[in-house]
Scaffold this motif. Structure first.
Motif, PDB file in Angstrom:
ATOM      1  N   TYR A 169       0.836  -1.213   0.000  1.00  0.00           N
ATOM      2  CA  TYR A 169       0.000   0.000   0.000  1.00  0.00           C
ATOM      3  C   TYR A 169       0.871   1.263   0.000  1.00  0.00           C
ATOM      4  O   TYR A 169       0.578   2.229  -0.696  1.00  0.00           O
ATOM      5  N   TYR A 225     -10.951   1.491   4.290  1.00  0.00           N
ATOM      6  CA  TYR A 225     -11.800   0.399   4.794  1.00  0.00           C
ATOM      7  C   TYR A 225     -11.430  -0.016   6.210  1.00  0.00           C
ATOM      8  O   TYR A 225     -12.275  -0.491   6.953  1.00  0.00           O
ATOM      9  N   TYR A 226     -10.128   0.160   6.581  1.00  0.00           N
ATOM     10  CA  TYR A 226      -9.749  -0.203   7.957  1.00  0.00           C
ATOM     11  C   TYR A 226     -10.481   0.703   8.952  1.00  0.00           C
ATOM     12  O   TYR A 226     -10.948   0.253   9.996  1.00  0.00           O
TER      13      TYR A 226
HETATM   14 FE    FE Z   1      -5.665  -4.366   3.600  1.00  0.00          FE
END
Ligand code: FE
Length: 346
Positions: A169, A225-226
């Motif tokens: 990421y 999303y976390y």
């Molecule tokens: Fe992830």
């Protein structure tokens, strides 16, 4: 239903799920799916597809790198027809490793925006996530935040915590900055950014959000999303982290490129024998209903335009997303890793 060899699966640490068969008597073929997404995050959509097209679907789930390795080792003998994984950087690696093949359909070209799919049609995005700035509003004045670039400013000294540079990421974020600002500017940005770390890189995105909530550090980078997941958690301690931390959309001003986005995506394997079913699955996963479901369960943004983001993300508001072609994240990955290393981002 075709059984995939459980022995080799165990060796490679993947999980096999003897699943998703439509009535075999009416089945029109089968489809073998390797997915780096967990069963609960994909199986119901595959099940719906299996029913609609009367296809027997076999699902193998596992760690992203493990599954890619498995595809490489199996080569032409791989039973897999499609590969689902996260991050354009990883999809690029699969393409570069020769385990995917290009395919296109009129529908896909129409519904998946061109920057969210591979330039040469080796993979298509299924959902979007943004990697943005999170901060502790008790420690940081929101007005001091602006862009990713600004995080290299000495005013942030000792305030930023991040995860390791080995994480895809972060590599993809840096790859996007190389595309936007060039190699030299990105290296000097990295050098300033690393100087502002409060401690050596650690943990995953959720650990970092917790660290910001607890005041261990003031600012971090994490995928949306976390944070959305923390807000939906049954665990009160996790919901508390959600309340203690705020999201900031970077690079939103006029003339700026927007927040860095990435995708989860899907490609057809080079060894695919069930090509028609594979093509239909990708189209199915980009239809309105699947997009809504998939975004909801993953706390992600749909790739198809005109579909509402899930409720869990609606408090984040609207934002401008960088429309850089995600193919560039793969092209720049190697250089990104090199520059992060040079700058001392461990
Ligand atoms: Fe992830």
């Amino acid at each position: 239903m075709k059984k995939l060899s459980p022995t080799s699966l165990l060796c490679l640490g993947a999980t096999i799920l003897p699943v998703l068969a439509s009535s075999a008597a009416f089945a029109s073929g089968e489809l073998n799916v390797y997915s780096a997404r967990k069963e609960a995050l994909i199986a119901p959509a595959l099940d719906a597809y299996a029913k609609e097209y009367r296809v027997t679907v076999n699902l193998v789930t596992g760690n992203a790198d493990t599954l890619l390795n498995r595809l490489k080792i199996e080569g032409d003998a791989s039973p897999a027809d499609v590969f689902i994984t996260v991050d354009a950087g990883r999809l690029y690696r699969a393409k570069a490793a020769g385990v995917l093949q290009p395919f296109e359909t009129d529908t896909l070209d129409e519904v998946v925006p061109s920057h969210l799919r591979d330039r040469e049609h080796y993979w298509y995005g299924l959902s979007q996530r943004a990697r943005v700035i999170f901060y502790n509003p008790k420690k940081v004045n929101k007005a001091d935040l602006s862009t990713y670039e600004d995080l290299a400013d000495p005013k942030w000294k000792g305030q930023i915590c991040v995860r390791s540079s080995s994480n895809i990421y972060n590599q993809s974020l840096v790859a996007s900055m190389i595309e936007a600002n060039g190699e030299e500017a990105t290296l000097s940005w990295l050098q300033g950014f690393v100087k502002n770390f409060s401690r050596p890189p650690f943990g995953g995105d959720t650990d970092l959000l917790k660290a910001v909530g607890a005041g261990v550090c003031n600012v971090t980078l994490a995928n949306t999303y976390y944070y959305g997941r923390l807000g939906q958690s049954d665990n009160p301690a996790e919901r508390k982290v959600y309340d203690q931390v705020s999201l900031f959309w970077p690079n939103q001003q006029e003339g700026e490129r927007g927040a860095h986005v990435n995708v989860s995506g899907i490609g057809m394997t080079a060894s695919a024998t069930n090509k028609r079913n594979a093509r239909r699955l990708v189209e199915f996963l980009t239809n309105h209903e699947s997009q809504q479901w998939y975004a909801d369960v993953n706390n992600e943004y749909p790739v198809v335009e005109g579909i509402e983001p899930p409720k869990s993300l609606q408090p984040f508001g609207e934002f401008k997303a960088d429309t850089l072609s995600l193919s560039a994240l793969g092209d720049n990955n190697r250089l990104a890793v090199e520059l992060m290393d040079k700058a001392g981002w461990k």
